[in-house]
Write a protein that holds these residues in place. Structure first.
Motif, PDB file in Angstrom:
ATOM      1  N   CYS A 170       0.877  -1.184  -0.093  1.00  0.00           N
ATOM      2  CA  CYS A 170       0.090  -0.019   0.028  1.00  0.00           C
ATOM      3  C   CYS A 170       0.983   1.296   0.046  1.00  0.00           C
ATOM      4  N   ALA A 171       0.622   2.357  -0.657  1.00  0.00           N
ATOM      5  CA  ALA A 171       1.452   3.589  -1.055  1.00  0.00           C
ATOM      6  C   ALA A 171       1.174   4.429   0.216  1.00  0.00           C
ATOM      7  N   ARG A 172      -0.079   3.997   1.142  1.00  0.00           N
ATOM      8  CA  ARG A 172      -0.322   5.014   2.049  1.00  0.00           C
ATOM      9  C   ARG A 172       0.442   4.567   3.484  1.00  0.00           C
ATOM     10  N   CYS A 173      -0.046   3.156   3.716  1.00  0.00           N
ATOM     11  CA  CYS A 173       0.382   2.872   5.043  1.00  0.00           C
ATOM     12  C   CYS A 173       1.657   1.573   4.899  1.00  0.00           C
ATOM     13  N   GLY A 174       1.727   1.184   3.804  1.00  0.00           N
ATOM     14  CA  GLY A 174       2.978   0.169   3.701  1.00  0.00           C
ATOM     15  C   GLY A 174       2.450  -1.204   3.713  1.00  0.00           C
ATOM     16  N   CYS A 192       1.749  -4.804   3.176  1.00  0.00           N
ATOM     17  CA  CYS A 192       2.036  -5.670   1.588  1.00  0.00           C
ATOM     18  C   CYS A 192       1.146  -6.936   1.981  1.00  0.00           C
ATOM     19  N   ALA A 193       0.486  -6.978   0.979  1.00  0.00           N
ATOM     20  CA  ALA A 193      -0.344  -8.508   1.013  1.00  0.00           C
ATOM     21  C   ALA A 193      -0.922  -8.742  -0.596  1.00  0.00           C
ATOM     22  N   LYS A 194      -0.924 -10.022  -0.751  1.00  0.00           N
ATOM     23  CA  LYS A 194      -1.408 -10.503  -2.175  1.00  0.00           C
ATOM     24  C   LYS A 194      -2.841  -9.866  -2.193  1.00  0.00           C
ATOM     25  N   GLU A 195      -3.818 -10.011  -1.229  1.00  0.00           N
ATOM     26  CA  GLU A 195      -5.216  -9.752  -1.383  1.00  0.00           C
ATOM     27  C   GLU A 195      -5.475  -8.140  -1.423  1.00  0.00           C
ATOM     28  N   ASN A 196      -4.295  -7.269  -1.439  1.00  0.00           N
ATOM     29  CA  ASN A 196      -4.433  -6.025  -1.578  1.00  0.00           C
ATOM     30  C   ASN A 196      -4.864  -5.875  -3.003  1.00  0.00           C
ATOM     31  N   ARG A 197      -4.417  -6.626  -4.057  1.00  0.00           N
ATOM     32  CA  ARG A 197      -4.516  -6.416  -5.429  1.00  0.00           C
ATOM     33  C   ARG A 197      -5.973  -7.158  -5.708  1.00  0.00           C
ATOM     34  N   VAL A 198      -7.057  -6.500  -5.993  1.00  0.00           N
ATOM     35  CA  VAL A 198      -8.297  -7.103  -6.087  1.00  0.00           C
ATOM     36  C   VAL A 198      -8.336  -7.707  -7.405  1.00  0.00           C
ATOM     37  N   THR A 199      -7.968  -6.880  -8.373  1.00  0.00           N
ATOM     38  CA  THR A 199      -8.165  -7.299 -10.049  1.00  0.00           C
ATOM     39  C   THR A 199      -6.808  -6.714 -10.603  1.00  0.00           C
ATOM     40  N   GLU A 222      -7.472  -2.909 -10.148  1.00  0.00           N
ATOM     41  CA  GLU A 222      -7.787  -2.156  -8.712  1.00  0.00           C
ATOM     42  C   GLU A 222      -7.130  -2.713  -7.733  1.00  0.00           C
ATOM     43  N   PHE A 223      -6.700  -1.623  -6.717  1.00  0.00           N
ATOM     44  CA  PHE A 223      -5.783  -1.768  -5.384  1.00  0.00           C
ATOM     45  C   PHE A 223      -6.739  -1.319  -4.357  1.00  0.00           C
ATOM     46  N   VAL A 224      -6.987  -2.074  -3.298  1.00  0.00           N
ATOM     47  CA  VAL A 224      -7.684  -1.720  -2.021  1.00  0.00           C
ATOM     48  C   VAL A 224      -7.061  -2.297  -0.963  1.00  0.00           C
ATOM     49  N   CYS A 225      -6.384  -1.818  -0.041  1.00  0.00           N
ATOM     50  CA  CYS A 225      -5.542  -2.047   0.789  1.00  0.00           C
ATOM     51  C   CYS A 225      -6.454  -2.657   2.186  1.00  0.00           C
ATOM     52  N   THR A 226      -6.117  -3.817   2.430  1.00  0.00           N
ATOM     53  CA  THR A 226      -6.967  -4.600   3.340  1.00  0.00           C
ATOM     54  C   THR A 226      -6.740  -4.107   4.799  1.00  0.00           C
ATOM     55  N   ALA A 227      -5.496  -3.277   5.133  1.00  0.00           N
ATOM     56  CA  ALA A 227      -5.350  -2.613   6.083  1.00  0.00           C
ATOM     57  C   ALA A 227      -5.985  -1.475   6.567  1.00  0.00           C
ATOM     58  N   CYS A 228      -5.724  -0.341   5.564  1.00  0.00           N
ATOM     59  CA  CYS A 228      -6.265   1.043   6.084  1.00  0.00           C
ATOM     60  C   CYS A 228      -7.392   1.494   4.954  1.00  0.00           C
ATOM     61  N   GLY A 229      -7.567   0.551   4.066  1.00  0.00           N
ATOM     62  CA  GLY A 229      -8.862   0.821   2.956  1.00  0.00           C
ATOM     63  C   GLY A 229      -8.408   1.662   1.844  1.00  0.00           C
ATOM     64  N   HIS A 230      -6.890   2.020   1.637  1.00  0.00           N
ATOM     65  CA  HIS A 230      -6.547   2.810   0.592  1.00  0.00           C
ATOM     66  C   HIS A 230      -7.049   2.426  -0.630  1.00  0.00           C
ATOM     67  N   ALA A 262      -4.166   0.060  -9.383  1.00  0.00           N
ATOM     68  CA  ALA A 262      -3.028  -0.683  -8.902  1.00  0.00           C
ATOM     69  C   ALA A 262      -1.839  -0.067  -9.520  1.00  0.00           C
ATOM     70  N   ASP A 263      -1.846   0.193 -10.853  1.00  0.00           N
ATOM     71  CA  ASP A 263      -0.475   0.474 -11.637  1.00  0.00           C
ATOM     72  C   ASP A 263       0.160   2.146 -11.020  1.00  0.00           C
ATOM     73  N   VAL A 264      -1.085   2.865 -10.676  1.00  0.00           N
ATOM     74  CA  VAL A 264      -0.439   4.254  -9.942  1.00  0.00           C
ATOM     75  C   VAL A 264       0.111   3.808  -8.650  1.00  0.00           C
ATOM     76  N   ASN A 265      -0.539   3.034  -7.828  1.00  0.00           N
ATOM     77  CA  ASN A 265      -0.148   2.582  -6.662  1.00  0.00           C
ATOM     78  C   ASN A 265       1.209   2.191  -6.705  1.00  0.00           C
ATOM     79  N   ALA A 266       1.488   1.232  -7.609  1.00  0.00           N
ATOM     80  CA  ALA A 266       2.923   0.613  -7.762  1.00  0.00           C
ATOM     81  C   ALA A 266       3.901   1.421  -8.125  1.00  0.00           C
ATOM     82  N   ALA A 267       3.576   2.730  -9.242  1.00  0.00           N
ATOM     83  CA  ALA A 267       4.225   3.689  -9.495  1.00  0.00           C
ATOM     84  C   ALA A 267       4.904   4.731  -8.339  1.00  0.00           C
ATOM     85  N   VAL A 268       3.903   4.857  -7.422  1.00  0.00           N
ATOM     86  CA  VAL A 268       4.297   5.611  -6.172  1.00  0.00           C
ATOM     87  C   VAL A 268       5.198   4.806  -5.384  1.00  0.00           C
ATOM     88  N   ASN A 269       5.150   3.579  -5.143  1.00  0.00           N
ATOM     89  CA  ASN A 269       6.058   2.717  -4.566  1.00  0.00           C
ATOM     90  C   ASN A 269       7.393   2.785  -4.909  1.00  0.00           C
TER      91      ASN A 269
END
Length: 394
Positions: A344-348, A350-357, A360-368, A372-379
């Motif tokens: 997650c680019a917001r809270c950090g 890291c889990a396989k379940e974060n990548r929904v499709t 689409e990226f939805v963090c299972t910890a903070c809900g960010h 998905a590609d934009v999130n990866a580019a920020v990381n």
């Protein structure tokens, strides 16, 4: 800097025949030198070196004045160095425990380049400078060949090569002391994520399209390859069918290179500092077929993914981006791609379940939630900045 400049040749029919003969004579020289090395070691245990074979060139040329004697001595030495380089690479692979890959004989379709190591020795670039409109390159045994010079040559010409691609001929100039062309600073930085749906996605949310040139030509290419498979080996019709397939592949390659150049130039103009993934493309596109004892799984799906990755041309794009960044005075940083698409680019988290499709990226910890590609580019951007700070501190 050292850079290469590639131009299309416009030979006459007689010059094209002479170029083809030059290529064939150099291929025969390469194969004869390889056979010499193999036979000497197999029968007498003697290792033949480049210096030994180069010393024999004078006698070879004297015995065949209408064949090997027509061409430049230095270009024939370059062909022998090419064989010597193949042997040195073979022995290096043996030492490091990799698959050796012993040098092979070159068939007619496997030898497409002749090199002249020095401008003025058997060749001359811009051989008729007084001509008002055209550029020519003079090649020993061929003559003054017209060049389609679409951009100026920069730096000092060191080596000249002639390359055949399908039915086209090109001249490639390797130049030293090419001046840099720095661009004005923009103050902007970006991380880029390579993909298949989009070729490039930046940390700022910009998506650069993947044209899928091979997929667009797939139907015509399949038809041409089916037609080729029905032709008798050695026939004229088969040679024509091979030329049609090669022409289609050549067009796809040129389209891919053109788009990569334009996309890389746009990024270099917009950003002073660019971070990208250090992708192991060879491993990522390895076949999943496995062996008879341990067959692979999802082989068809993996083959399709491999084809899409190779069609996108990640390796070519990153190479061109590195060259343009160096010329423009930009900085390029490669980061480890591990976890960049799942963290997650917001809270950090890291889990396989974060990548929904795929998108689409939805963090299972903070809900960010984000693309998905934009999130990866920020990381990737953050990892690159951290590497840069560590390097500056060191």
């Amino acid at each position: 800097m050292r850079r290469s400049f590639k131009y299309l040749l416009r030979p006459t029919s007689e010059q094209a025949a002479a170029l083809a003969q030059c290529l064939e004579e150099h291929r025969q020289l390469y194969n004869a030198a390889l056979e010499h090395r193999r036979t000497a070691y197999a029968r007498a245990g003697v290792s033949v070196r480049y210096a030994d074979q180069s010393a024999e060139l004078k006698h070879i040329r004297g015995d065949d004045p209408g064949g090997q004697g027509r061409w430049s001595f230095s270009s024939q030495q370059a062909t022998l160095r090419r064989l010597d380089k193949a042997f040195r690479a073979f022995f290096e692979r043996v030492k490091t425990g990799r698959t050796p890959g012993f040098p092979r004989f070159k068939g007619r379709g496997r030898f497409d380049t002749v090199e002249w190591p020095k401008d003025g020795d058997g060749c001359r670039w811009d051989s008729q400078p007084e001509h008002p409109t055209a550029t020519f390159v003079r090649l020993q045994g061929v003559g003054h060949v017209r060049v389609h010079q679409h951009r100026p040559v920069r730096g000092r010409v060191k080596t000249i090569s002639v390359k055949r691609k399908s039915s086209r001929w090109y001249v490639v100039l390797s130049c030293d002391e090419v001046p840099a062309e720095p661009l004005p600073a923009t103050g902007a930085v970006a991380g880029i994520d390579m993909g298949v749906a989009w070729l490039v996605t930046t940390s700022g949310g910009e998506h650069l399209a993947n044209p899928r040139h091979l997929a667009a030509t797939a139907e015509r290419l399949a038809t041409a390859q089916r037609d080729l498979s029905r032709k008798k080996r050695g026939s004229k019709r088969r040679r024509k069918a091979v030329a049609r397939v090669a022409a289609l592949h050549g067009k796809v390659r040129r389209q891919r290179l053109d788009y990569a150049h334009k996309t890389a130039l746009a990024l270099v103009r917009d950003y002073d500092l660019i971070m990208h993934e250090d992708l192991p493309i060879t491993n990522m596109t390895r076949s999943a077929s496995g062996t008879i004892e341990a067959p692979g799984r999802n082989v068809a799906a993996k083959a399709g993914l491999n084809r899409s990755i190779l069609d996108a041309g990640w390796g070519v794009f990153l190479m061109i981006l590195a060259h343009k960044a160096e010329s423009a005075g930009r900085e390029l940083i490669a980061v480890n791609p591990a976890g960049t698409s799942r963290a997650c680019a917001r809270c950090g988290h890291c889990a396989k379940e974060n990548r929904v499709t795929q998108a689409e990226f939805v963090c299972t910890a903070c809900g960010h939630a984000a693309h998905a590609d934009v999130n990866a580019a920020v990381n990737i951007l953050r990892a690159g900045l951290a590497l840069r700070r560590a390097a500056e501190a060191a």
